[in-house]
Design a protein around this motif. Structure first.
Motif, PDB file in Angstrom:
ATOM      1  N   PHE A  78       0.830  -1.203   0.000  1.00 41.12           N
ATOM      2  CA  PHE A  78       0.000   0.000   0.000  1.00 41.12           C
ATOM      3  C   PHE A  78       0.865   1.253   0.000  1.00 41.12           C
ATOM      4  O   PHE A  78       0.538   2.259  -0.652  1.00 41.12           O
ATOM      5  CB  PHE A  78      -0.926  -0.001   1.214  1.00 41.12           C
ATOM      6  CG  PHE A  78      -1.718   1.262   1.377  1.00 41.12           C
ATOM      7  CD1 PHE A  78      -2.722   1.588   0.476  1.00 41.12           C
ATOM      8  CD2 PHE A  78      -1.465   2.137   2.415  1.00 41.12           C
ATOM      9  CE1 PHE A  78      -3.464   2.756   0.616  1.00 41.12           C
ATOM     10  CE2 PHE A  78      -2.197   3.298   2.562  1.00 41.12           C
ATOM     11  CZ  PHE A  78      -3.196   3.616   1.664  1.00 41.12           C
ATOM     12  N   LEU A  79       1.982   1.212   0.712  1.00 36.78           N
ATOM     13  CA  LEU A  79       2.859   2.380   0.802  1.00 36.78           C
ATOM     14  C   LEU A  79       3.733   2.560  -0.434  1.00 36.78           C
ATOM     15  O   LEU A  79       4.276   3.637  -0.651  1.00 36.78           O
ATOM     16  CB  LEU A  79       3.740   2.278   2.052  1.00 36.78           C
ATOM     17  CG  LEU A  79       2.986   2.312   3.386  1.00 36.78           C
ATOM     18  CD1 LEU A  79       3.943   2.025   4.535  1.00 36.78           C
ATOM     19  CD2 LEU A  79       2.281   3.635   3.575  1.00 36.78           C
ATOM     20  N   ASP A  80       3.851   1.542  -1.264  1.00 35.86           N
ATOM     21  CA  ASP A  80       4.693   1.603  -2.467  1.00 35.86           C
ATOM     22  C   ASP A  80       3.880   2.169  -3.639  1.00 35.86           C
ATOM     23  O   ASP A  80       3.515   1.462  -4.566  1.00 35.86           O
ATOM     24  CB  ASP A  80       5.217   0.210  -2.804  1.00 35.86           C
ATOM     25  CG  ASP A  80       6.202   0.210  -3.947  1.00 35.86           C
ATOM     26  OD1 ASP A  80       6.631   1.307  -4.380  1.00 35.86           O
ATOM     27  OD2 ASP A  80       6.545  -0.878  -4.431  1.00 35.86           O
ATOM     28  N   VAL A  81       3.638   3.469  -3.609  1.00 35.05           N
ATOM     29  CA  VAL A  81       2.782   4.097  -4.624  1.00 35.05           C
ATOM     30  C   VAL A  81       3.473   4.224  -5.977  1.00 35.05           C
ATOM     31  O   VAL A  81       2.807   4.430  -6.984  1.00 35.05           O
ATOM     32  CB  VAL A  81       2.274   5.487  -4.162  1.00 35.05           C
ATOM     33  CG1 VAL A  81       1.345   5.341  -2.981  1.00 35.05           C
ATOM     34  CG2 VAL A  81       3.423   6.414  -3.848  1.00 35.05           C
ATOM     35  N   THR A  82       4.790   4.081  -6.026  1.00 37.99           N
ATOM     36  CA  THR A  82       5.486   4.182  -7.317  1.00 37.99           C
ATOM     37  C   THR A  82       5.804   2.815  -7.908  1.00 37.99           C
ATOM     38  O   THR A  82       6.310   2.739  -9.009  1.00 37.99           O
ATOM     39  CB  THR A  82       6.803   4.979  -7.164  1.00 37.99           C
ATOM     40  OG1 THR A  82       7.651   4.285  -6.253  1.00 37.99           O
ATOM     41  CG2 THR A  82       6.531   6.391  -6.689  1.00 37.99           C
ATOM     42  N   GLY A  83       5.507   1.756  -7.179  1.00 39.93           N
ATOM     43  CA  GLY A  83       5.805   0.403  -7.661  1.00 39.93           C
ATOM     44  C   GLY A  83       4.525  -0.387  -7.863  1.00 39.93           C
ATOM     45  O   GLY A  83       3.575   0.079  -8.494  1.00 39.93           O
ATOM     46  N   ASN A  84       4.495  -1.559  -7.279  1.00 44.15           N
ATOM     47  CA  ASN A  84       3.340  -2.449  -7.385  1.00 44.15           C
ATOM     48  C   ASN A  84       2.349  -2.096  -6.277  1.00 44.15           C
ATOM     49  O   ASN A  84       2.230  -2.788  -5.271  1.00 44.15           O
ATOM     50  CB  ASN A  84       3.808  -3.912  -7.273  1.00 44.15           C
ATOM     51  CG  ASN A  84       2.705  -4.880  -7.598  1.00 44.15           C
ATOM     52  OD1 ASN A  84       1.695  -4.522  -8.200  1.00 44.15           O
ATOM     53  ND2 ASN A  84       2.897  -6.109  -7.184  1.00 44.15           N
ATOM     54  N   TRP A  85       1.610  -1.010  -6.475  1.00 45.66           N
ATOM     55  CA  TRP A  85       0.743  -0.450  -5.436  1.00 45.66           C
ATOM     56  C   TRP A  85      -0.474  -1.323  -5.193  1.00 45.66           C
ATOM     57  O   TRP A  85      -1.178  -1.719  -6.123  1.00 45.66           O
ATOM     58  CB  TRP A  85       0.313   0.961  -5.829  1.00 45.66           C
ATOM     59  CG  TRP A  85      -0.428   1.678  -4.744  1.00 45.66           C
ATOM     60  CD1 TRP A  85      -0.078   1.773  -3.447  1.00 45.66           C
ATOM     61  CD2 TRP A  85      -1.645   2.408  -4.885  1.00 45.66           C
ATOM     62  NE1 TRP A  85      -0.986   2.521  -2.738  1.00 45.66           N
ATOM     63  CE2 TRP A  85      -1.972   2.927  -3.614  1.00 45.66           C
ATOM     64  CE3 TRP A  85      -2.490   2.685  -5.948  1.00 45.66           C
ATOM     65  CZ2 TRP A  85      -3.093   3.694  -3.381  1.00 45.66           C
ATOM     66  CZ3 TRP A  85      -3.608   3.455  -5.703  1.00 45.66           C
ATOM     67  CH2 TRP A  85      -3.900   3.945  -4.438  1.00 45.66           C
ATOM     68  N   ASP A  86      -0.742  -1.618  -3.924  1.00 43.34           N
ATOM     69  CA  ASP A  86      -1.931  -2.361  -3.502  1.00 43.34           C
ATOM     70  C   ASP A  86      -2.890  -1.352  -2.882  1.00 43.34           C
ATOM     71  O   ASP A  86      -2.716  -0.936  -1.742  1.00 43.34           O
ATOM     72  CB  ASP A  86      -1.545  -3.432  -2.488  1.00 43.34           C
ATOM     73  CG  ASP A  86      -2.741  -4.216  -1.960  1.00 43.34           C
ATOM     74  OD1 ASP A  86      -3.883  -3.962  -2.398  1.00 43.34           O
ATOM     75  OD2 ASP A  86      -2.523  -5.092  -1.109  1.00 43.34           O
ATOM     76  N   ALA A  87      -3.885  -0.943  -3.629  1.00 41.36           N
ATOM     77  CA  ALA A  87      -4.806   0.121  -3.188  1.00 41.36           C
ATOM     78  C   ALA A  87      -5.879  -0.368  -2.230  1.00 41.36           C
ATOM     79  O   ALA A  87      -6.667   0.436  -1.736  1.00 41.36           O
ATOM     80  CB  ALA A  87      -5.461   0.752  -4.408  1.00 41.36           C
ATOM     81  N   SER A  88      -5.918  -1.662  -1.914  1.00 41.59           N
ATOM     82  CA  SER A  88      -7.018  -2.192  -1.102  1.00 41.59           C
ATOM     83  C   SER A  88      -7.089  -1.556   0.289  1.00 41.59           C
ATOM     84  O   SER A  88      -8.177  -1.394   0.842  1.00 41.59           O
ATOM     85  CB  SER A  88      -6.906  -3.706  -0.983  1.00 41.59           C
ATOM     86  OG  SER A  88      -5.702  -4.074  -0.337  1.00 41.59           O
ATOM     87  N   LEU A  89      -5.957  -1.180   0.850  1.00 49.16           N
ATOM     88  CA  LEU A  89      -5.991  -0.570   2.182  1.00 49.16           C
ATOM     89  C   LEU A  89      -6.534   0.857   2.148  1.00 49.16           C
ATOM     90  O   LEU A  89      -6.847   1.422   3.197  1.00 49.16           O
ATOM     91  CB  LEU A  89      -4.610  -0.614   2.832  1.00 49.16           C
ATOM     92  CG  LEU A  89      -4.113  -2.020   3.191  1.00 49.16           C
ATOM     93  CD1 LEU A  89      -2.771  -1.942   3.884  1.00 49.16           C
ATOM     94  CD2 LEU A  89      -5.108  -2.767   4.041  1.00 49.16           C
ATOM     95  N   ALA A  90      -6.679   1.426   0.975  1.00 47.58           N
ATOM     96  CA  ALA A  90      -7.296   2.754   0.874  1.00 47.58           C
ATOM     97  C   ALA A  90      -8.740   2.700   1.375  1.00 47.58           C
ATOM     98  O   ALA A  90      -9.240   3.675   1.943  1.00 47.58           O
ATOM     99  CB  ALA A  90      -7.243   3.264  -0.561  1.00 47.58           C
ATOM    100  N   PHE A  91      -9.401   1.567   1.178  1.00 53.55           N
ATOM    101  CA  PHE A  91     -10.772   1.422   1.680  1.00 53.55           C
ATOM    102  C   PHE A  91     -10.793   1.373   3.203  1.00 53.55           C
ATOM    103  O   PHE A  91     -11.699   1.900   3.842  1.00 53.55           O
ATOM    104  CB  PHE A  91     -11.422   0.172   1.082  1.00 53.55           C
ATOM    105  CG  PHE A  91     -11.614   0.267  -0.406  1.00 53.55           C
ATOM    106  CD1 PHE A  91     -12.609   1.067  -0.936  1.00 53.55           C
ATOM    107  CD2 PHE A  91     -10.774  -0.418  -1.269  1.00 53.55           C
ATOM    108  CE1 PHE A  91     -12.790   1.175  -2.312  1.00 53.55           C
ATOM    109  CE2 PHE A  91     -10.933  -0.318  -2.638  1.00 53.55           C
ATOM    110  CZ  PHE A  91     -11.950   0.486  -3.163  1.00 53.55           C
ATOM    111  N   VAL A  92      -9.785   0.745   3.786  1.00 56.89           N
ATOM    112  CA  VAL A  92      -9.658   0.724   5.243  1.00 56.89           C
ATOM    113  C   VAL A  92      -9.444   2.144   5.754  1.00 56.89           C
ATOM    114  O   VAL A  92     -10.072   2.581   6.723  1.00 56.89           O
ATOM    115  CB  VAL A  92      -8.495  -0.197   5.685  1.00 56.89           C
ATOM    116  CG1 VAL A  92      -8.294  -0.149   7.188  1.00 56.89           C
ATOM    117  CG2 VAL A  92      -8.739  -1.619   5.211  1.00 56.89           C
ATOM    118  N   LEU A  93      -8.576   2.886   5.085  1.00 57.31           N
ATOM    119  CA  LEU A  93      -8.310   4.277   5.453  1.00 57.31           C
ATOM    120  C   LEU A  93      -9.580   5.119   5.334  1.00 57.31           C
ATOM    121  O   LEU A  93      -9.898   5.917   6.222  1.00 57.31           O
ATOM    122  CB  LEU A  93      -7.198   4.847   4.580  1.00 57.31           C
ATOM    123  CG  LEU A  93      -6.803   6.297   4.833  1.00 57.31           C
ATOM    124  CD1 LEU A  93      -6.311   6.491   6.246  1.00 57.31           C
ATOM    125  CD2 LEU A  93      -5.746   6.725   3.843  1.00 57.31           C
TER     126      LEU A  93
END
Length: 145
Positions: free
Chosen positions: A36-51
């Motif tokens: 989730f924190l690697d926005v310039t690489g292989n970003w996992d956006a799923s935790l954005a819903f948790v946020l």
């Protein structure tokens, strides 16, 4: 006496719900957090819903504190006062962010993960405790520099 028991029971239930939410959301998995924190690489956006869910709950809580005159189990709401942005705050925030990105853990998930058999979690928690003890040993004037 009964009020204290009720407060402790509510705190226990809230802690269990928080830990369950951390586990359910994947925040106990350091690799998922790093993704989730690697926005310039292989970003996992799923935790954005948790946020987004956390922001929604916080927004609702802020509305409730303005509507109610006092909380159910205390005499007043304990809302932190705004403080100035200073060098220790910036350094501490940066250090927290770097530690979070490197380890994939922050304090809540680290404590909730202690039941897992992963030695790096124990190292993280020991380092976190050392940091708390070092900071608590400072005088208030040193902490405000």
């Amino acid at each position: 006496m009964m009020r204290e028991i009720l407060r402790t029971l509510v705190a226990l239930i809230a802690g269990v719900l928080f830990g369950f939410g951390l586990a359910l959301s994947g925040l106990l998995n350091p690799e998922r957090v790093r993704g989730f924190l690697d926005v310039t690489g292989n970003w996992d956006a799923s935790l954005a819903f948790v946020l987004a869910g956390a922001v929604a709950v916080t927004a609702l809580a802020n509305v409730v504190t303005k509507v109610l005159s006092k909380p159910a189990l205390d005499d007043t709401f304990h809302i932190p006062e705004p403080s100035k942005i200073n060098a220790p705050l910036i350094y501490g925030s940066a250090l927290f962010g770097v530690g979070w990105a490197l380890s994939g853990l922050c304090p809540g998930p680290a404590i909730a993960s202690l039941g897992r058999d992963v030695s790096t979690i124990y190292v993280f928690v020991l380092a976190m405790i050392a940091g708390v003890l070092i900071h608590s040993g400072q005088s208030s004037s040193e902490a405000d520099c």
